[in-house]
Structure formats: C-alpha cells, structure tokens
Enzyme design. Structure first.
Site, PDB file in Angstrom:
ATOM      1  N   TYR A 100      -2.313  -0.416  10.365  1.00  0.00           N
ATOM      2  CA  TYR A 100      -2.228  -0.895   8.985  1.00  0.00           C
ATOM      3  C   TYR A 100      -1.038  -0.303   8.245  1.00  0.00           C
ATOM      4  O   TYR A 100      -0.314  -1.001   7.602  1.00  0.00           O
ATOM      5  CB  TYR A 100      -3.358   0.003   8.191  1.00  0.00           C
ATOM      6  CG  TYR A 100      -3.664  -0.551   6.510  1.00  0.00           C
ATOM      7  CD1 TYR A 100      -4.048  -1.639   6.194  1.00  0.00           C
ATOM      8  CD2 TYR A 100      -3.108   0.291   5.577  1.00  0.00           C
ATOM      9  CE1 TYR A 100      -4.193  -1.932   4.977  1.00  0.00           C
ATOM     10  CE2 TYR A 100      -3.433   0.185   4.269  1.00  0.00           C
ATOM     11  CZ  TYR A 100      -3.890  -1.205   3.916  1.00  0.00           C
ATOM     12  OH  TYR A 100      -3.830  -1.429   2.711  1.00  0.00           O
TER      13      TYR A 100
ATOM     14  N   SER B 196       0.790  -1.053  -0.072  1.00  0.00           N
ATOM     15  CA  SER B 196       0.095  -0.010  -0.148  1.00  0.00           C
ATOM     16  C   SER B 196       0.872   1.305   0.080  1.00  0.00           C
ATOM     17  O   SER B 196       1.921   1.243   0.474  1.00  0.00           O
ATOM     18  CB  SER B 196      -0.740  -0.070   1.117  1.00  0.00           C
ATOM     19  OG  SER B 196      -1.731   1.273   1.493  1.00  0.00           O
TER      20      SER B 196
ATOM     21  N   LYS C  69       1.976  -2.775   6.712  1.00  0.00           N
ATOM     22  CA  LYS C  69       2.536  -2.633   5.427  1.00  0.00           C
ATOM     23  C   LYS C  69       3.695  -2.090   5.149  1.00  0.00           C
ATOM     24  O   LYS C  69       4.618  -2.447   4.246  1.00  0.00           O
ATOM     25  CB  LYS C  69       1.552  -1.608   4.604  1.00  0.00           C
ATOM     26  CG  LYS C  69       0.090  -1.944   4.326  1.00  0.00           C
ATOM     27  CD  LYS C  69       0.175  -3.232   3.566  1.00  0.00           C
ATOM     28  CE  LYS C  69      -1.308  -3.916   3.248  1.00  0.00           C
ATOM     29  NZ  LYS C  69      -1.361  -5.000   2.649  1.00  0.00           N
TER      30      LYS C  69
END
Length: 241
Positions: free
Chosen positions: A146, A133, A150
């Site tokens: 998150y 991402s 990532k």
C-alpha cells in the site's frame, strides 16, 4: 474566487460508497455535472438517485478496457478524480503475488491508464486530483505494498503536474489519514488498532469522508488556480510528527 464548479464536467472513480461517494456528491453540490463510476451495486443505484439531474452513474470496472473506451466518447472533461484503490494489509512475508498484483493494478496501473485516457479531453483550467494517502508520505508496518503504491501516486502526481502545466492542466493529490469508510471499518473495529490510530493523530480523531471531499472541491476549483504538484494532507497532523 470561490469553489463554484458550475458548468464543469467531472469524472469520479470508485464512487459508489465511502470517500468516492462523498466526493461525487460534493462536486455535484458545487454545480459540476458528475459522472460517478463504480461496479454495479445497490450503492451505485442509490447514488444515481441522489445525484438526479446533477449527474449520472456508470456501472463499469474502472480497471478494464471498456471503461477507457467509454471515456473516449466524452466531448470534454474538466475534472478527473482518481479514487480507485484498495488495501490488503499484511506482513511482508504473508503478501501473496495475488495481493501484490491486485494492489499494483488498482492503486497505480489503473490510475495511470485512466489519466492517460482522460487527458486528451482536458483543456486549460482542467484539474486532476489523485486520492493518495498519508501512507504515500510515510511508512507503516503491514502496509508495504500500500505504501509503495501510494508513494507511486505521489510521484506520478508531481511528474504529471510538470508535464501538463504547459497545457494549463493542474494535477494534485489529497492524502487522507484513516477515514471512517466501509474499507477501514473492520480495521478500526479492533480496539487496539483504533487506539494506535487515534494516538498517532495529534487532533485525536479519525477523519470523515466529507473532510476529503472538501479538499477535492478546493483542488478542483479556481480557488486553487496556482496550486499544482501538491499533496494536500488531510491527516490531522499524523505526518507532521
């Protein structure tokens, strides 16, 4: 050199819908035999119909031991696309241990275990593509876990690229911006958030699943034969600012 994948065997996780589905269909369109993996659902059943003779679907929990055992039954694997992942955006103080554990397991631990099980089946010319991402390159409020996972995917991608290079196995990541998928639809339905996203992307629009699939096809093919340890940002310029 083109992007033909004729005769290649590809495994795609999180494949029943969204980005994973587009990747599975895109690889199949380039000639690969695709094994599309996801939990049993109507979406997976319709994907099986779309793939037809170009591939097959496995109804598996990709984070479970049974899936790893099934990988070991394959004779070879040319392409692995680690697309499994999730997000539970919340402020730091509202993130529960369950939120933390789920994202760490799906976004990072499972990716590691699947890759570890797949590498013994891969030979010179094989490719691993991790779906990361833009949040693996920057920070964002409400996305601490998150971003953490990532960034971990990006670090793992680089380490694996160096470790597996002597075997001729390339390892790269694709790092998309916000893409229109079932997972992001509720977020983008908020007009204020949608405006923030579009204003943060110099191209002024969110991406589509095909944008990500085309990047994966490139990194899976001989067109990128000298590319490894790289993160291909499909972010409309978000991280260039």
């Amino acid at each position: 050199m083109g992007t033909s994948l004729l005769g290649k065997a590809a495994l795609v996780t999180g494949a029943s819908k969204g980005i994973g589905r587009a990747i599975a269909l895109g690889l199949a369109a380039q000639g690969a035999h695709v094994i599309a993996v996801a939990r049993a659902s109507d979406d997976l059943a319709t994907l099986d119909d779309e793939l037809g003779a170009r591939g097959e679907t496995w109804a598996e929990d990709a984070s479970g031991d049974g899936f790893l055992e099934r990988i070991a039954t394959l004779s070879k694997l040319d392409i692995l696309v680690n697309n499994l992942g999730t997000n539970r955006p919340k402020p730091l103080v509202e993130v529960s241990d369950d939120d933390l554990d789920v994202m760490l397991d799906l976004n990072l631990r499972s990716l590691y275990r699947i890759t570890r099980a797949s590498v013994p089946l891969m030979y010179e010319g094989a490719a691993i593509v991790n779906i990361s991402s833009q949040m693996g390159h920057v920070g964002s409020p409400g996305r601490t876990v998150y971003c953490m996972t990532k960034h971990g995917v990006e670090g793992l991608t680089k380490a694996l690229a160096v470790e597996l290079a002597p075997q001729g196995i390339r390892v790269n990541s694709v790092a998309p911006t916000f893409i229109e998928t079932p997972m992001t639809k509720p977020m983008l339905a908020d007009p204020k958030f949608a405006e923030f996203v579009k204003n943060s992307i110099p191209l002024g629009k969110v991406g589509c699943v095909e944008d990500v699939a085309e990047a994966v096809i490139y990194l899976s093919s001989s067109a990128s034969k000298m590319v490894t340890g790289h993160s291909l940002l499909v972010d409309g310029g978000w991280t260039a600012q």
